[in-house]
Design an enzyme around this catalytic site. Sequence first.
Site, short mmCIF file in Angstrom:
data_model
loop_
_atom_site.label_atom_id
_atom_site.label_comp_id
_atom_site.label_asym_id
_atom_site.label_seq_id
_atom_site.Cartn_x
_atom_site.Cartn_y
_atom_site.Cartn_z
N MET A 12 43.64 50.47 43.05
CA MET A 12 43.80 51.43 41.89
C MET A 12 44.00 50.54 40.54
O MET A 12 45.14 49.64 40.65
CB MET A 12 44.99 52.35 41.90
CG MET A 12 45.01 53.28 40.54
SD MET A 12 43.70 54.67 40.84
CE MET A 12 44.15 55.68 41.71
N ASP A 13 43.39 50.54 39.57
CA ASP A 13 43.11 49.79 38.44
C ASP A 13 44.24 50.45 37.33
O ASP A 13 43.83 51.80 37.06
CB ASP A 13 41.78 49.67 38.02
CG ASP A 13 40.84 48.59 38.80
OD1 ASP A 13 41.33 47.87 39.67
OD2 ASP A 13 39.65 48.63 38.35
N GLY A 41 35.68 45.66 46.67
CA GLY A 41 34.96 46.15 47.70
C GLY A 41 34.67 47.70 47.41
O GLY A 41 33.10 48.05 47.48
N THR A 213 25.26 34.49 38.31
CA THR A 213 25.43 35.49 37.19
C THR A 213 25.81 34.84 35.82
O THR A 213 26.71 33.61 36.07
CB THR A 213 26.24 36.74 37.41
OG1 THR A 213 27.57 36.10 37.66
CG2 THR A 213 25.77 37.29 38.45
N THR A 241 34.47 44.86 32.83
CA THR A 241 35.13 45.31 34.10
C THR A 241 34.25 45.95 34.91
O THR A 241 33.49 46.83 34.60
CB THR A 241 36.31 45.97 33.99
OG1 THR A 241 37.31 45.35 33.23
CG2 THR A 241 37.06 46.11 35.45
N ASP A 245 30.47 43.74 40.04
CA ASP A 245 30.34 44.57 41.20
C ASP A 245 29.15 45.36 41.07
O ASP A 245 28.46 45.58 42.13
CB ASP A 245 31.48 45.22 41.45
CG ASP A 245 33.00 44.62 41.60
OD1 ASP A 245 32.79 43.53 42.18
OD2 ASP A 245 33.80 45.09 40.96
#
Length: 298
Positions: A12-13, A41, A213, A241, A245
Amino acid sequence: MTRIAVVGSINMDLVTVSARFPAPGETLLGERFLSVPGGKGANQAVAAARLGAEVTLVGALGDDSLGTQLRDGLHDEGIDTTHVARLDDCASGTASISVAGGENQIVVVPAANARVTPAQVEAAHAAIGAADVVLVQMEIPLETVEATLRLGQRLQVPVILNPAPAQPLPLAWLKLARYVTPNQLELATLLGADPAEDFRALMRHAPCPVVLTRGAEGAWYREQGEPVHQPGFSVEAVDSTGAGDTFNAALAVFLHEGLPVAVRKACAAAALAVTRLGARSGMPSKDELDRQLTRSSA
């Protein structure tokens, strides 16, 4: 439909937004706070699902309210959580994220993520064996990362290793990956090299194909020969953020179209991801990605 298996963290961010980052010892009034599901993930799983893939996630959650919220959110995205363990007497993972000026600083507390085991990966061998591509990151124990790489090799399923957070790895592990997807600092750390060394030289020294990247600059990739540049896509950045991903997820989803196409689509997807606040809010659907690519080709 592309089938993706992801082995990785679920957090949980806890996000704070301010005009600038505080100096050491300084208390700074922020502009906004929000809690959003995250973890490298889970983020990669969600990004892949939104791009149209059939996704299975291997990971762990605590037996707490955050774990319930995180599991329900994964279900809502259509992700198979059969191999996401719920652990007694253990908290779910969290990440404290500070955002200022389109950049971010992150502190991760692994909690349940530190208990994702090689045995859990082996138990998911049928799902991993059925996948077209496996994604694994390094917010879980390194022995579990190694187990994923070795299982992928044994089952002849390509594994994309996203080496974040950066730390050195045995070169023998890197040789097991179909692609490694670092930024420049992560690649230097993996190879025990000077981060100031030219990144193209580092790519040539790597024992496996590298997709590197470079933020707004885009990405570079190398399988054989000289590194090739894929330019980035111009957008107004709000929050970076989750961009990495999203990049990794798109690379996996479109890898069957060939590496150059997959890298271009990954750069476009990552560009869309930075246009909204939060790790997942900007992750595009396949239709949104297609529109971005059409605009860029016009």
